[in-house]
Design an enzyme around this catalytic site. Structure first.
Site, PDB file in Angstrom:
ATOM      1  N   ARG A  54      75.614  66.195  -0.761  1.00 14.63           N
ATOM      2  CA  ARG A  54      74.595  66.753  -1.644  1.00 14.63           C
ATOM      3  C   ARG A  54      73.167  66.347  -1.271  1.00 14.63           C
ATOM      4  O   ARG A  54      72.499  65.616  -2.002  1.00 14.63           O
ATOM      5  CB  ARG A  54      74.913  66.391  -3.104  1.00 14.63           C
ATOM      6  N   CYS A  83      77.900  61.852  -3.657  1.00 11.98           N
ATOM      7  CA  CYS A  83      78.879  61.619  -4.714  1.00 11.98           C
ATOM      8  C   CYS A  83      80.207  62.175  -4.261  1.00 11.98           C
ATOM      9  O   CYS A  83      80.341  62.637  -3.143  1.00 11.98           O
ATOM     10  CB  CYS A  83      78.434  62.238  -6.013  1.00 11.98           C
ATOM     11  N   LYS A 109      76.187  73.821 -20.250  1.00  6.93           N
ATOM     12  CA  LYS A 109      75.571  72.600 -19.700  1.00  6.93           C
ATOM     13  C   LYS A 109      74.545  72.942 -18.614  1.00  6.93           C
ATOM     14  O   LYS A 109      73.414  72.478 -18.645  1.00  6.93           O
ATOM     15  CB  LYS A 109      76.666  71.697 -19.092  1.00  6.93           C
ATOM     16  N   ASN A 110      74.957  73.766 -17.670  1.00  5.72           N
ATOM     17  CA  ASN A 110      74.070  74.016 -16.532  1.00  5.72           C
ATOM     18  C   ASN A 110      72.873  74.881 -16.905  1.00  5.72           C
ATOM     19  O   ASN A 110      71.906  74.953 -16.151  1.00  5.72           O
ATOM     20  CB  ASN A 110      74.852  74.647 -15.373  1.00  5.72           C
ATOM     21  N   ASP A 170      82.646  75.261  -9.496  1.00  5.53           N
ATOM     22  CA  ASP A 170      83.014  74.426 -10.640  1.00  5.53           C
ATOM     23  C   ASP A 170      84.376  74.808 -11.241  1.00  5.53           C
ATOM     24  O   ASP A 170      84.944  74.036 -12.002  1.00  5.53           O
ATOM     25  CB  ASP A 170      81.936  74.516 -11.738  1.00  5.53           C
ATOM     26  N   ARG A 217      81.086  64.431 -19.803  1.00  5.11           N
ATOM     27  CA  ARG A 217      79.777  64.867 -19.288  1.00  5.11           C
ATOM     28  C   ARG A 217      79.555  66.355 -19.550  1.00  5.11           C
ATOM     29  O   ARG A 217      78.409  66.782 -19.710  1.00  5.11           O
ATOM     30  CB  ARG A 217      79.708  64.640 -17.769  1.00  5.11           C
TER      31      ARG A 217
HETATM   32  C1  UD1 Z   1      74.527  73.264  -9.548  1.00  4.05           C
HETATM   33  C2  UD1 Z   1      75.378  72.964 -10.758  1.00  4.05           C
HETATM   34  C3  UD1 Z   1      76.768  72.562 -10.326  1.00  4.05           C
HETATM   35  C4  UD1 Z   1      77.356  73.613  -9.412  1.00  4.05           C
HETATM   36  C5  UD1 Z   1      76.406  73.968  -8.280  1.00  4.05           C
HETATM   37  C6  UD1 Z   1      76.871  75.144  -7.439  1.00  4.05           C
HETATM   38  C7  UD1 Z   1      73.864  72.107 -12.443  1.00  4.05           C
HETATM   39  C8  UD1 Z   1      73.417  70.942 -13.245  1.00  4.05           C
HETATM   40  N1  UD1 Z   1      74.793  71.860 -11.512  1.00  4.05           N
HETATM   41  O1  UD1 Z   1      74.440  72.072  -8.775  1.00  4.05           O
HETATM   42  O2  UD1 Z   1      77.568  72.409 -11.491  1.00  4.05           O
HETATM   43  O3  UD1 Z   1      78.547  73.104  -8.855  1.00  4.05           O
HETATM   44  O4  UD1 Z   1      75.122  74.306  -8.807  1.00  4.05           O
HETATM   45  O5  UD1 Z   1      77.048  76.272  -8.225  1.00  4.05           O
HETATM   46  O6  UD1 Z   1      73.432  73.235 -12.649  1.00  4.05           O
HETATM   47  N2  UD1 Z   1      72.219  71.825  -0.820  1.00  4.05           N
HETATM   48  C9  UD1 Z   1      71.550  71.416   0.309  1.00  4.05           C
HETATM   49  N3  UD1 Z   1      70.267  70.970   0.165  1.00  4.05           N
HETATM   50  C10 UD1 Z   1      69.622  70.932  -1.034  1.00  4.05           C
HETATM   51  C11 UD1 Z   1      70.325  71.374  -2.193  1.00  4.05           C
HETATM   52  C12 UD1 Z   1      71.627  71.813  -2.047  1.00  4.05           C
HETATM   53  O7  UD1 Z   1      72.086  71.438   1.414  1.00  4.05           O
HETATM   54  O8  UD1 Z   1      68.456  70.520  -1.082  1.00  4.05           O
HETATM   55  C13 UD1 Z   1      73.624  72.273  -0.693  1.00  4.05           C
HETATM   56  C14 UD1 Z   1      74.574  71.360  -1.467  1.00  4.05           C
HETATM   57  O9  UD1 Z   1      74.913  70.220  -0.715  1.00  4.05           O
HETATM   58  C15 UD1 Z   1      75.734  72.269  -1.691  1.00  4.05           C
HETATM   59  C16 UD1 Z   1      75.077  73.640  -1.893  1.00  4.05           C
HETATM   60  O10 UD1 Z   1      73.771  73.527  -1.335  1.00  4.05           O
HETATM   61  O11 UD1 Z   1      76.546  72.315  -0.557  1.00  4.05           O
HETATM   62  C17 UD1 Z   1      74.968  74.069  -3.343  1.00  4.05           C
HETATM   63  O12 UD1 Z   1      74.201  73.151  -4.065  1.00  4.05           O
HETATM   64  P1  UD1 Z   1      73.311  73.573  -5.313  1.00  4.05           P
HETATM   65  O13 UD1 Z   1      73.441  75.045  -5.542  1.00  4.05           O
HETATM   66  O14 UD1 Z   1      71.950  73.006  -5.125  1.00  4.05           O
HETATM   67  O15 UD1 Z   1      74.023  72.814  -6.481  1.00  4.05           O
HETATM   68  P2  UD1 Z   1      73.379  71.931  -7.603  1.00  4.05           P
HETATM   69  O16 UD1 Z   1      72.095  72.544  -8.074  1.00  4.05           O
HETATM   70  O17 UD1 Z   1      73.375  70.507  -7.183  1.00  4.05           O
END
Ligand code: UD1
Length: 424
Positions: free
Chosen positions: A121, A116, A22-23, A308, A400
Site C-alpha cells: 500500500r 499492512c 464506512k468508505n 473488499d 472497524r
Molecule cells: C480504498 C478503500 C478500501 C478498498 C480500496 C480499493 C477506504 C477507506 N478504503 O482504499 O476499503 O479496498 O479503496 O477499492 O475507502 N496504490 C498505489 N499508490 C498510491 C495509492 C494506491 O500504488 O499512492 C495502489 C494500492 O497499493 C492498491 C491500489 O492502488 O494496490 C488501490 O488502492 P486505493 O484505491 O488507493 O485504495 P485505498 O484508497 O487505500
C-alpha cells in the site's frame, strides 16, 4: 476482548437495514474540515473507524457531536495541523485528512502509513497529487509534512496512473478551496467518490464529472453549513449477500442501492442465487436454495468486482461445489482469510494473485482469528455454513467496519452471538 460464536447450518431468513457506508463517511468527515462552520452527517455508522476519525477531528480542534446516527462537526476552530502517529497506525485511510488540512490550513503532517496485511500500500499517488497542486513535501524520520507553495494551492491537471480511491479523494479535498480549476484524469469511479463530490457540492463546492474518470474541481472561496445523508454500505450488503449464498435462505437488504453492487450481484446470480434488485426502493432480495456453484471472480477498480468482497465471497465458494478461481488484482497480498478458511476444511490453494477454491461440503466449525476487517467477516460467512461451533477471535478488526455483525445476522435467524471474555 469479545469473540464471536456461531452455530452454523441454519438458513438466513428475514430483512435488515444496512448501516451507512464506512468508505463514504470517512472522507466526508475529513472534508468537514474544509468548512469554517458546521456540517451535519446522517446515517453515520457506529464503527471503530468512525470513532478513530472523530478522535482525529477533535484532536485537530473540531467539536463533534453524535446523536443516534447523526453527527454534527463544528470545524470553526482548527488548532493543529499534525495527525498523531497512533491514528495513522490505527487507520491507514486517515492519511486523506492531509488533503483537507492542506486545503484549509495550507499545511498538514502525519507519519508515513506503513504496509499492512493486504499488501505494501504505497502512497506515491497521494504525494504526486500534492506535488502537482504545487505543495511542498518534506519526508523525515518516517514523517510527512505537506505545505502549500508560495503561490498557494493552484489548480492543476493531475493524471493518475491507477484509479486509486484514496489519491482521488486526496486530490478532491486538497483542491476544493484552491485557486482556479483542477482536473483529475484517471480518477477512481467508486460510488464513494461520487458521494463525496455530491456531499461537497451540497456544501457549495463546484465539482463535475462524477462517475467518470475525469473530475473537474472549480476552486471556491468558501463552503457553507449543510447536512447530508450517507448511503448504505455496499460492502456490508455484499457480505450479507455472500452469507445468504453460503447458508442458503431468503433475505431482504434494505437501504442500499442495487446498482452500486452490480458485479457482486451478477456473481451471486451465477452462484445460483435469485436476485431481485429494487432500485427505487433501495433494497435487494437475495434467495438461495442449494449450494453455491463455482464461478470466476476477478477484483478490480469499480465497476469491477470490489476487492473488499473478495474474501467473503471466497468463503461462500469454499462451501459450494466445483472449482472456483479468485483473482486479486487490486492488492497484491489479500489472501490472509484464505489461509484461515483452511481451518474449516476449505480447500484453497494460492499462487501469487490467484486462489483456486475447491468447494467442500460441509465445512466444519473452527476456532480462528480474524486476520483483517473483511477477512474477519469472511470467517463469519464460513461459520454460518459450517457444521458445529465456530469461534472467531481478534474481532476488533471486524468492528472497524461492521456496526454489529452478530446483531444483523441474528436478525436474519443465524445462531451467532458475542461471547465476552468471562464466557457470558
Ligand atoms: C480504498 C478503500 C478500501 C478498498 C480500496 C480499493 C477506504 C477507506 N478504503 O482504499 O476499503 O479496498 O479503496 O477499492 O475507502 N496504490 C498505489 N499508490 C498510491 C495509492 C494506491 O500504488 O499512492 C495502489 C494500492 O497499493 C492498491 C491500489 O492502488 O494496490 C488501490 O488502492 P486505493 O484505491 O488507493 O485504495 P485505498 O484508497 O487505500
Amino acid at each position: 476482548m469479545s469473540e464471536i460464536q456461531i452455530f452454523g447450518m441454519s438458513p438466513l431468513k428475514g430483512e435488515i437495514s444496512i448501516q451507512g457506508s464506512k468508505n463514504a463517511v470517512l472522507p466526508m468527515m475529513a472534508a468537514a474540515l474544509l468548512h469554517r462552520g458546521t456540517t451535519v452527517l446522517m446515517n453515520v455508522p457506529d464503527i471503530r473507524d468512525v470513532a478513530c476519525m472523530t478522535d482525529i477531528l477533535e484532536h485537530l480542534g473540531c467539536r463533534c457531536r453524535r446523536q443516534g446516527d447523526c453527527m454534527a462537526i463544528d470545524a470553526r476552530q482548527i488548532e493543529q495541523t499534525a495527525i498523531p502517529d497512533c491514528f495513522v497506525c490505527a487507520m491507514r485511510s486517515s492519511i486523506i485528512v492531509l488533503g483537507a488540512l492542506l486545503g484549509r490550513m495550507g499545511e498538514g503532517g502525519g507519519c508515513y502509513p506503513g504496509g499492512c496485511l493486504i499488501g505494501a500500500r504505497p502512497i506515491d499517488l497521494h504525494l504526486k497529487v500534492f506535488r502537482e497542486l504545487g505543495a511542498q513535501i518534506e519526508e523525515k524520520d518516517g514523517h510527512l509534512r505537506v505545505r502549500r507553495g508560495a503561490g498557494g494551492i493552484r489548480g492543476a491537471e493531475i493524471c493518475l496512473s491507477y484509479p486509486s480511491v484514496g489519491a482521488t479523494e486526496q486530490a478532491i479535498l486538497a483542491s476544493v478551496l484552491a485557486e482556479e480549476v483542477t482536473v483529475v484524469h484517471g480518477a477512481a469511479k467508486e460510488p464513494e467518490i461520487e458521494s463525496l463530490c455530491d456531499f461537497l457540492n451540497n456544501m457549495g463546492a463546484v465539482i463535475c464529472g462524477m462517475g467518470t474518470e475525469h473530475l473537474m474541481i472549480q476552486g471556491v472561496r468558501r463552503l457553507h453549513d449543510s447536512s447530508f445523508r450517507v448511503d448504505g454500505d455496499r460492502i456490508v450488503a455484499g457480505t450479507y449477500g455472500a452469507a445468504a449464498a453460503a447458508a442458503g435462505g431468503d433475505v431482504l437488504l434494505k437501504g442500499v442501492k442495487p446498482s452500486d453492487l452490480r458485479e457482486p450481484l451478477r456473481i451471486l446470480g451465477r452462484m445460483g442465487a435469485r436476485i431481485q434488485p429494487e432500485e427505487k426502493e433501495g433494497r435487494i432480495r437475495i434467495s438461495m436454495d442449494g449450494v453455491p456453484g463455482a464461478v470466476h471472480i476477478c477484483t478490480g477498480p469499480y465497476p469491477q468486482f470490489p476487492t473488499d468482497l473478495q474474501s467473503p465471497f471466497m468463503a461462500a465458494l469454499a462451501c459450494g461445489q466445483g472449482t472456483s478461481r479468485v483473482e486479486e488484482q487490486v492488492f497484491e497480498a489479500r489472501f490472509a482469510a484464505a489461509r484461515a478458511l483452511r481451518a474449516f476444511g476449505a480447500r484453497i490453494s494460492i499462487r501469487e494473485r490467484e486462489a483456486v477454491v475447491e468447494g467442500t461440503r460441509p465445512l466444519m466449525g473452527a476456532q480462528v482469528m480474524a486476520p483483517d476487517l473483511r477477512g474477519g467477516a469472511a470467517l463469519a460467512v464460513a461459520g454460518l455454513a459450517a457444521e458445529g461451533e465456530t469461534r472467531i477471535g481478534n474481532c476488533r478488526h471486524i468492528e472497524r467496519g461492521y456496526e454489529d455483525i452478530c446483531r444483523d445476522l441474528s436478525a436474519l435467524g443465524a445462531r451467532i452471538r458475542w461471547v465476552k471474555e468471562d464466557g457470558t
